[in-house]
Design a protein around this motif. Structure first.
Motif, PDB file in Angstrom:
ATOM      1  N   ALA B  88     -50.678   3.203 -54.325  1.00  0.00           N
ATOM      2  CA  ALA B  88     -51.615   2.367 -53.572  1.00  0.00           C
ATOM      3  C   ALA B  88     -50.867   1.296 -52.799  1.00  0.00           C
ATOM      4  CB  ALA B  88     -52.621   1.737 -54.533  1.00  0.00           C
ATOM      5  N   ALA B  89     -49.859   0.694 -53.437  1.00  0.00           N
ATOM      6  CA  ALA B  89     -49.094  -0.343 -52.755  1.00  0.00           C
ATOM      7  C   ALA B  89     -48.340   0.239 -51.573  1.00  0.00           C
ATOM      8  CB  ALA B  89     -48.125  -0.999 -53.727  1.00  0.00           C
ATOM      9  N   SER B  91     -49.140   2.863 -49.850  1.00  0.00           N
ATOM     10  CA  SER B  91     -50.108   3.190 -48.807  1.00  0.00           C
ATOM     11  C   SER B  91     -50.519   1.942 -48.056  1.00  0.00           C
ATOM     12  CB  SER B  91     -51.321   3.868 -49.424  1.00  0.00           C
ATOM     13  OG  SER B  91     -50.946   5.036 -50.101  1.00  0.00           O
ATOM     14  N   ALA B  92     -50.728   0.846 -48.794  1.00  0.00           N
ATOM     15  CA  ALA B  92     -51.134  -0.393 -48.138  1.00  0.00           C
ATOM     16  C   ALA B  92     -50.041  -0.896 -47.215  1.00  0.00           C
ATOM     17  CB  ALA B  92     -51.470  -1.449 -49.195  1.00  0.00           C
ATOM     18  N   SER B  96     -50.447  -1.232 -43.227  1.00  0.00           N
ATOM     19  CA  SER B  96     -50.246  -2.522 -42.565  1.00  0.00           C
ATOM     20  C   SER B  96     -49.163  -2.419 -41.504  1.00  0.00           C
ATOM     21  CB  SER B  96     -49.875  -3.576 -43.607  1.00  0.00           C
ATOM     22  OG  SER B  96     -50.872  -3.687 -44.590  1.00  0.00           O
TER      23      SER B  96
END
Lengths: 191, 343
Positions: B88-89, B91-92, B96
């Protein structure tokens, strides 16, 4: 064997001395098999062999004396027995040689009397058959493994006070079931 | 009989085996007996499997045994959670970074355009790739600073806009060469502009004005301005032409309709050199595709020689019989009226 002698054996075993491993095995194997027989029945010896291999693999990192070795050994054995029970529950099978465990301790069956020559095994089978799992564990660890209340508390991961209560209830339950011939046939309550 | 209540001290003595059945409290005699038997385990149990067990332990201690596969449920669940968090990190961070790159127009051309369209749908305005062509490379790897060069390239018929490609192939004799798109290129750009109708583009300065487009006709429809070295649109292969002015050294008969015109031309076969369509025979034109497209002799030379030879054998052997029908149109006007009727 005295604790000092066990300390020396454990030290030598950690260094890889085969003779020390053999001495430790001879010292603890009967109690280990008895304890596992009280928890897992007929698979006790197989579980004991797995426990010894686990202990040997852990021995290089083990830092303690004879009492610690005893406690860790029975901790590993108990976890092996718990895993074994879970697997048995998933398999939903019950080997036929377990039927004898469901029989009353002194039913007078000649065939079973021949098999149960060993009074020790019969006593362990009584404890297993008459007590709930938690009480049987505590009683066996105290009687068969020779652990103190504090050590049993660490093995079963309970407070020492809870261990004291369990062992007292276990003894009373044993007295009730063994004193009443009909009580020995009843199924123990689940823990 | 109900057993008596046990105190802690008595319970400890029973468990340690120090109470004989005869000395046990009322009701606990049998318990004392069982516990006493449980403590006196048979040592022969160990002797049965001692050798095998000690060997296995020695191997395990020496690391010669593989670790037993144990189920680490807790760590497995922890690793799963950590993996999910890491994914998830990551992907974030990627999202961004991609959004930031799109917002600053740092993405490659097509990616920037896609990001612009996607983000526009969700209410985020980011510049399209065309908005930054002055400072960023295009998708073709060319700097957008070379607008003039690209324009002149288009004038030379190589690469312009996609829609103009192929249609902008012109000859080198354009008087406007180097000053902007010539007529064929203008036509191609007009076509591209028409295809882009409704979508404003900053490249609009490249496209000719509407008035210019209106006055620009299909290059193939115009008069033959080719001077023998080429000229005309490559797509005008079948357009009528009056290139009878070809001087015999031009592209007449080199490609044409892709058939062998030479040898089966008017020379010696019909005696009438049919009007050629030399205007179609641009060297850059559509590939002939048939073996007969390549002349067996210099272009136009047959038309000059065969009349003097005057024999049917002069042309016939050199042409592909199968291409004689269409090849009759290939011969330039040089053979017109000068062919000798074949025998």
């Amino acid at each position: 064997m005295a604790d000092s002698g066990l300390d020396a054996l454990v030290h030598e075993a950690r260094a890889g001395a085969t003779w020390a491993l053999a001495e430790l095995y001879r010292e603890f194997q009967p109690a280990l098999v008895g304890f596992l027989a009280g928890l897992a029945g007929g698979d006790a010896e197989d579980l004991a062999a797995e426990t010894w291999v686990d202990m040997a693999q852990y021995l290089a990192r083990f830092d303690g004396g004879g009492r610690d070795f005893r406690r860790v050994l029975f901790t590993v054995a108990r976890r092996r027995a718990v895993d074994h029970r879970r697997k048995q529950g998933r398999r939903r099978t019950d080997p036929t040689n377990r039927i004898e465990d469901l029989q009353p301790p002194d039913s007078g069956d000649p065939a079973r009397a021949v098999e149960d020559l060993d009074a020790s095994r019969r006593a362990i089978r009584d404890i297993r058959a008459l007590l709930p799992q938690s009480q049987a564990e505590v009683v066996l660890l105290r009687v068969v493994a020779g652990l103190s209340v504090g050590e049993v508390a660490r093995v079963v991961n309970r407070p020492p006070a809870a261990v004291s209560v369990l062992q007292t209830r276990g003894l009373r339950r044993l007295a009730t079931k063994l004193g009443d011939p009909t009580g020995s046939l009843s199924t123990p309550r689940p823990s | 009989m109900r057993p008596a209540r046990l105190d802690t001290h008595t319970a400890e003595r029973l468990l340690s085996g120090s109470v004989s059945p005869d000395d046990a409290p009322p009701g606990y005699a049998e318990v004392a007996r069982v516990l006493h038997h449980a403590q006196s385990l048979d040592a022969s149990v160990a002797a049965l499997s001692e050798h095998a067990a000690v060997t296995a332990m020695s191997d395990a201690l020496a690391g010669r045994l593989l670790p037993a596969p144990t189920e680490k449920r807790g760590s497995s669940m922890t690793s799963k959670v950590l993996s999910f968090k890491a994914a998830a990190a990551a992907s974030a961070v990627l999202l961004s970074a991609g959004t930031a790159a799109a917002a600053t127009g740092s993405l490659p051309g097509s990616a920037q355009t896609t990001a612009s369209h996607v983000l526009r749908d969700i209410g985020i305005s980011v510049p399209a790739s065309d908005d930054h062509h002055e400072s960023h490379a295009t998708t073709r790897g060319e700097s957008a600073d070379h607008t003039t060069a690209a324009r002149s390239t288009a004038a030379n018929g190589s690469t312009a806009d996609d829609d103009a490609e192929g249609a902008a192939e012109t000859g080198s004799s354009d008087p406007d060469e180097g000053k902007g798109p010539n007529r064929a290129a203008t036509f191609g750009l007009c076509t591209a502009s028409a295809a882009n109708d409704g979508h404003p583009n900053v490249h609009a300065d490249v496209f000719p004005s509407a008035a210019t487009c209106a006055s620009t006709t299909h290059p193939g429809e115009s008069e033959g301005t080719e001077d023998g070295t080429g000229g005309g649109a490559a797509t005008s292969s079948n357009s009528p032409s009056n290139d009878t002015s070809n001087d015999g050294t031009s592209g007449n008969g080199t490609s044409g309709n892709g058939t062998s015109g030479n040898g089966t031309s008017g020379n010696g076969t019909s005696g009438n050199g049919a009007p050629g369509n030399g205007g179609n025979d641009h060297p850059m034109g559509p590939p002939a595709g048939t073996p007969g497209a390549q002349p067996s002799s210099p272009p136009g030379l047959d038309g000059m020689q065969t009349p003097t030879e005057g024999s049917p054998a002069a042309g016939a052997p050199r042409g592909d019989p199968s291409g004689s029908g269409s090849g009759s149109h290939q011969q330039s006007g040089g053979g017109a009226g000068r062919g000798v009727p074949g025998s």
